[in-house]
Scaffold this active site. Sequence first.
Site, mmCIF file in Angstrom:
data_model
loop_
_atom_site.group_PDB
_atom_site.id
_atom_site.type_symbol
_atom_site.label_atom_id
_atom_site.label_comp_id
_atom_site.label_asym_id
_atom_site.label_seq_id
_atom_site.Cartn_x
_atom_site.Cartn_y
_atom_site.Cartn_z
ATOM 1 N N THR A 10 0.822 -1.212 0.000
ATOM 2 C CA THR A 10 0.000 0.000 0.000
ATOM 3 C C THR A 10 0.855 1.261 0.000
ATOM 4 O OG1 THR A 10 -0.124 -0.207 2.396
ATOM 5 C CG2 THR A 10 -1.963 -1.098 1.147
ATOM 6 N N SER A 224 0.573 5.800 9.094
ATOM 7 C CA SER A 224 -0.156 5.277 7.952
ATOM 8 C C SER A 224 0.856 4.622 7.028
ATOM 9 C CB SER A 224 -0.910 6.403 7.277
ATOM 10 O OG SER A 224 -0.565 6.464 5.929
ATOM 11 N N LYS A 225 0.409 3.516 6.413
ATOM 12 C CA LYS A 225 1.342 2.722 5.617
ATOM 13 C C LYS A 225 1.873 3.533 4.449
ATOM 14 C CE LYS A 225 0.293 -1.089 7.815
ATOM 15 N NZ LYS A 225 0.564 -2.361 8.202
ATOM 16 N N SER A 226 1.113 4.544 4.029
ATOM 17 C CA SER A 226 1.523 5.258 2.832
ATOM 18 C C SER A 226 2.213 6.572 3.167
ATOM 19 C CB SER A 226 0.294 5.512 1.973
ATOM 20 O OG SER A 226 -0.691 6.104 2.767
#
Length: 296
Positions: A10, A224-226
Amino acid sequence: MRGRFAPSPTGELHFGSLLAAFGSWLAARSAGGEWLVRVEDVDGAREVPGAADSQLRTLAAFGLAPDGPVEYQSRRGHLYAAALGRLLDAGLAFECHCSRADVAAAGGVHRACRPGARRPDPAVRLRVPDGSRVAFDDAVHGHVAEDVDRRVGDFVLRRADGWWAYQLAVVVDDADQGITDVVRGADLLDSTPRQLLLQRMLGLPRPRYLHLPLVLDEDGHKLSKSRASLAVDPAAPVPALLAAWRALGQAPRALPGDAPLDALLAAAVRAFAPGRLPAGPLAATALHTAAATPDA
Ligand code: GLU
């Protein structure tokens, strides 16, 4: 002993996912075990094109090399379909015609379908029996127990849009790949009881679990993964690994700050002490400072 790192593609590998990668690699290597990498690309809506390749390149640049071919969940649908078929045949799973609103009206916990509901694309849920209290001992967090029927309810195994649910895919894959030790971020601590319940219903072995501390941003939210700002730089693995080492609660002086990457990794494997792993969340701001000043 066999561990794994199972990133979702992601975004770029960030500091939180580096902790999971390095922590699981250290746990496996220091026990003389194997370590595998599995790309969890079962959610087409959240996948970022190119992210899996970029994450794998970053792992390679960090010297974290898996002991076998990288597996992709998108190529393993036949395994999930077979497991789902067994659950359906045994009456342990069912097609659910409820809408999101129906489930929300039940407090988000599905226990029974709304009578007469019909949809062309039913999800498939696990039938979680009443009294499904599931407990396990986490190597860092200690005893964890959850009443899965009351807290989670009948959970989704295959979504209405046709994608496989993470819970089913991860359980099938960990068993199929012979994973004995699941080491991952504490954001998944509350998924573990669901996974144990599924393992039991599918007759699969139960691995040991160790959940690593979460890294929180300045507002106290999980990274957040992004979040590009905290992506780790593949061109500078040593400072990031030293920061990750400290974030994992390991003795700072055990690693040579000026050694080449392979010497640093070898020293880390020798010195890794799982008993020092912290349970509490870590503040990203503090880690930033640590990364910038590796000798501090
Ligand atoms: N793919 C999950 C994630 O990136 C991790 C799954 C796991 O380690 O069980 O959050």
